[in-house]
Design a protein around this motif. Sequence first.
Motif, PDB file in Angstrom:
ATOM      1  N   SER A  82      -1.913  -2.184   6.246  1.00 18.16           N
ATOM      2  CA  SER A  82      -2.708  -0.966   6.304  1.00 18.16           C
ATOM      3  C   SER A  82      -1.811   0.208   5.943  1.00 18.16           C
ATOM      4  O   SER A  82      -0.689   0.314   6.455  1.00 18.16           O
ATOM      5  N   THR A  83      -2.289   1.081   5.055  1.00 17.43           N
ATOM      6  CA  THR A  83      -1.494   2.231   4.652  1.00 17.43           C
ATOM      7  C   THR A  83      -2.266   3.532   4.852  1.00 17.43           C
ATOM      8  O   THR A  83      -3.493   3.551   4.748  1.00 17.43           O
ATOM      9  N   VAL A  86      -3.759   6.954   1.186  1.00 14.66           N
ATOM     10  CA  VAL A  86      -5.125   6.651   0.786  1.00 14.66           C
ATOM     11  C   VAL A  86      -5.215   6.467  -0.725  1.00 14.66           C
ATOM     12  O   VAL A  86      -4.826   7.335  -1.498  1.00 14.66           O
ATOM     13  N   GLY A  87      -5.704   5.288  -1.132  1.00 10.76           N
ATOM     14  CA  GLY A  87      -5.848   4.970  -2.542  1.00 10.76           C
ATOM     15  C   GLY A  87      -4.543   4.698  -3.255  1.00 10.76           C
ATOM     16  O   GLY A  87      -4.500   4.626  -4.476  1.00 10.76           O
ATOM     17  N   PHE A  88      -3.462   4.510  -2.504  1.00  8.74           N
ATOM     18  CA  PHE A  88      -2.150   4.334  -3.127  1.00  8.74           C
ATOM     19  C   PHE A  88      -1.331   3.272  -2.387  1.00  8.74           C
ATOM     20  O   PHE A  88      -0.248   3.540  -1.870  1.00  8.74           O
ATOM     21  N   PRO A  89      -1.845   2.009  -2.298  1.00 12.23           N
ATOM     22  CA  PRO A  89      -1.094   0.972  -1.575  1.00 12.23           C
ATOM     23  C   PRO A  89       0.222   0.590  -2.254  1.00 12.23           C
ATOM     24  O   PRO A  89       1.108   0.032  -1.609  1.00 12.23           O
ATOM     25  N   VAL A 107       3.432  -9.703  -1.316  1.00 10.81           N
ATOM     26  CA  VAL A 107       2.143 -10.338  -1.051  1.00 10.81           C
ATOM     27  C   VAL A 107       1.006  -9.319  -1.105  1.00 10.81           C
ATOM     28  O   VAL A 107      -0.142  -9.693  -1.318  1.00 10.81           O
ATOM     29  N   THR A 108       1.307  -8.048  -0.909  1.00  8.21           N
ATOM     30  CA  THR A 108       0.261  -7.032  -0.973  1.00  8.21           C
ATOM     31  C   THR A 108      -0.119  -6.758  -2.419  1.00  8.21           C
ATOM     32  O   THR A 108       0.701  -6.899  -3.325  1.00  8.21           O
ATOM     33  N   ASP A 109      -1.356  -6.359  -2.617  1.00  6.47           N
ATOM     34  CA  ASP A 109      -1.867  -6.059  -3.955  1.00  6.47           C
ATOM     35  C   ASP A 109      -1.728  -4.561  -4.203  1.00  6.47           C
ATOM     36  O   ASP A 109      -2.402  -3.755  -3.563  1.00  6.47           O
ATOM     37  N   SER A 110      -0.854  -4.187  -5.130  1.00  8.02           N
ATOM     38  CA  SER A 110      -0.597  -2.771  -5.413  1.00  8.02           C
ATOM     39  C   SER A 110      -1.842  -2.037  -5.880  1.00  8.02           C
ATOM     40  O   SER A 110      -1.979  -0.840  -5.663  1.00  8.02           O
ATOM     41  N   ALA A 111      -2.763  -2.734  -6.517  1.00  9.49           N
ATOM     42  CA  ALA A 111      -3.991  -2.112  -6.998  1.00  9.49           C
ATOM     43  C   ALA A 111      -5.159  -2.375  -6.044  1.00  9.49           C
ATOM     44  O   ALA A 111      -6.298  -2.056  -6.355  1.00  9.49           O
ATOM     45  N   GLY A 112      -4.862  -2.938  -4.883  1.00 11.44           N
ATOM     46  CA  GLY A 112      -5.914  -3.322  -3.948  1.00 11.44           C
ATOM     47  C   GLY A 112      -6.304  -2.213  -2.990  1.00 11.44           C
ATOM     48  O   GLY A 112      -5.987  -1.040  -3.182  1.00 11.44           O
ATOM     49  N   ALA A 113      -6.968  -2.618  -1.929  1.00  9.68           N
ATOM     50  CA  ALA A 113      -7.483  -1.692  -0.927  1.00  9.68           C
ATOM     51  C   ALA A 113      -6.365  -1.185  -0.021  1.00  9.68           C
ATOM     52  O   ALA A 113      -5.259  -1.736   0.003  1.00  9.68           O
ATOM     53  N   ASP A 114      -6.672  -0.138   0.736  1.00 13.29           N
ATOM     54  CA  ASP A 114      -5.707   0.416   1.687  1.00 13.29           C
ATOM     55  C   ASP A 114      -5.482  -0.524   2.867  1.00 13.29           C
ATOM     56  O   ASP A 114      -4.445  -0.463   3.523  1.00 13.29           O
ATOM     57  N   ASN A 115      -6.462  -1.379   3.165  1.00  9.38           N
ATOM     58  CA  ASN A 115      -6.350  -2.388   4.217  1.00  9.38           C
ATOM     59  C   ASN A 115      -6.524  -3.754   3.574  1.00  9.38           C
ATOM     60  O   ASN A 115      -7.544  -4.011   2.928  1.00  9.38           O
ATOM     61  N   GLY A 139       7.627   8.043  -0.077  1.00 12.01           N
ATOM     62  CA  GLY A 139       7.904   9.043   0.953  1.00 12.01           C
ATOM     63  C   GLY A 139       6.789  10.069   1.089  1.00 12.01           C
ATOM     64  O   GLY A 139       6.999  11.143   1.623  1.00 12.01           O
ATOM     65  N   LEU A 140       5.593   9.744   0.624  1.00 13.64           N
ATOM     66  CA  LEU A 140       4.466  10.674   0.658  1.00 13.64           C
ATOM     67  C   LEU A 140       3.278  10.051   1.365  1.00 13.64           C
ATOM     68  O   LEU A 140       3.178   8.835   1.478  1.00 13.64           O
ATOM     69  N   GLY A 141       2.362  10.887   1.794  1.00 10.29           N
ATOM     70  CA  GLY A 141       1.059  10.420   2.257  1.00 10.29           C
ATOM     71  C   GLY A 141       1.013   9.856   3.659  1.00 10.29           C
ATOM     72  O   GLY A 141       0.031  10.002   4.342  1.00 10.29           O
ATOM     73  N   GLY A 142       2.003   9.206   4.115  1.00  9.12           N
ATOM     74  CA  GLY A 142       1.982   8.626   5.447  1.00  9.12           C
ATOM     75  C   GLY A 142       2.554   7.226   5.466  1.00  9.12           C
ATOM     76  O   GLY A 142       2.817   6.620   4.433  1.00  9.12           O
ATOM     77  N   SER A 143       2.729   6.720   6.657  1.00 11.83           N
ATOM     78  CA  SER A 143       3.360   5.413   6.825  1.00 11.83           C
ATOM     79  C   SER A 143       2.363   4.285   6.596  1.00 11.83           C
ATOM     80  O   SER A 143       1.162   4.504   6.466  1.00 11.83           O
ATOM     81  N   ALA A 144       2.889   3.076   6.550  1.00 10.63           N
ATOM     82  CA  ALA A 144       2.069   1.874   6.413  1.00 10.63           C
ATOM     83  C   ALA A 144       2.589   0.836   7.400  1.00 10.63           C
ATOM     84  O   ALA A 144       3.747   0.888   7.818  1.00 10.63           O
ATOM     85  N   THR A 145       1.723  -0.101   7.777  1.00 11.16           N
ATOM     86  CA  THR A 145       2.134  -1.190   8.662  1.00 11.16           C
ATOM     87  C   THR A 145       1.878  -2.521   7.970  1.00 11.16           C
ATOM     88  O   THR A 145       0.900  -2.687   7.245  1.00 11.16           O
ATOM     89  N   PHE A 146       2.785  -3.456   8.221  1.00 11.80           N
ATOM     90  CA  PHE A 146       2.684  -4.819   7.701  1.00 11.80           C
ATOM     91  C   PHE A 146       2.880  -5.736   8.896  1.00 11.80           C
ATOM     92  O   PHE A 146       3.949  -5.758   9.508  1.00 11.80           O
ATOM     93  N   THR A 147       1.830  -6.467   9.267  1.00  8.95           N
ATOM     94  CA  THR A 147       1.879  -7.344  10.431  1.00  8.95           C
ATOM     95  C   THR A 147       1.835  -8.794   9.975  1.00  8.95           C
ATOM     96  O   THR A 147       0.960  -9.185   9.192  1.00  8.95           O
TER      97      THR A 147
END
Length: 186
Positions: A82-83, A86-89, A107-115, A139-147
């Motif tokens: 989850s990032t 927004v719109g920039f995974p 494993v995350t899809d760079s062009a995919g959804a925020d979640n 370094g922009l927009g906010g943090s992301a979590t990878f669980t």
Amino acid sequence: MAYKLLYIGHYLRTFATFLKALQMIQRIKSVLATAALALGFVLPASAAITLVSLDASSSGTVASATFAAPSAGTVSFDWSFSTLDVGFPEGDPAGYFKNIVSNTFQVTDSAGADNQSSAASFSVTAGQLYGFYIFSTDGLGGSATFTVDNVLFTPRDPNNNTVPEPGSMALLGLGLLGLALSKKRS
């Protein structure tokens, strides 16, 4: 107005300190988990690993958890991402690595959804270092979590018992038959 700016600055510094503390806790958990695996303990599947990117502070930061494979085998796991970008995974790629953090497999899809969420698996050799990472590129927009959850290590068969191919068995049978026939004739 100046008071509000000071208050916001204090909040951001407190938040950055909180994120650094979270990263330190993840490092401690990683060290303990690695020690447990090295001693032959099995970590419970319910023990999730959550990595947080430090987007709020700077770009180029990596959060990771590292383990050592007790033997050759396969590591399989479920993951969720989850990032706040927004719109920039692609600003916070995440995945697993082998040997060193620079040998990564996203494993995350760079062009995919925020979640995002899915499952993955990979092979390891005995003693090989592996782990999971999240990288802040912008370094922009906010943090992301990878669980990462439900991590399962399946060891390879140490005897490597394989079933012979039918062609090999046929050649062996013909050789034995030829040997028996040649002894009968002599």
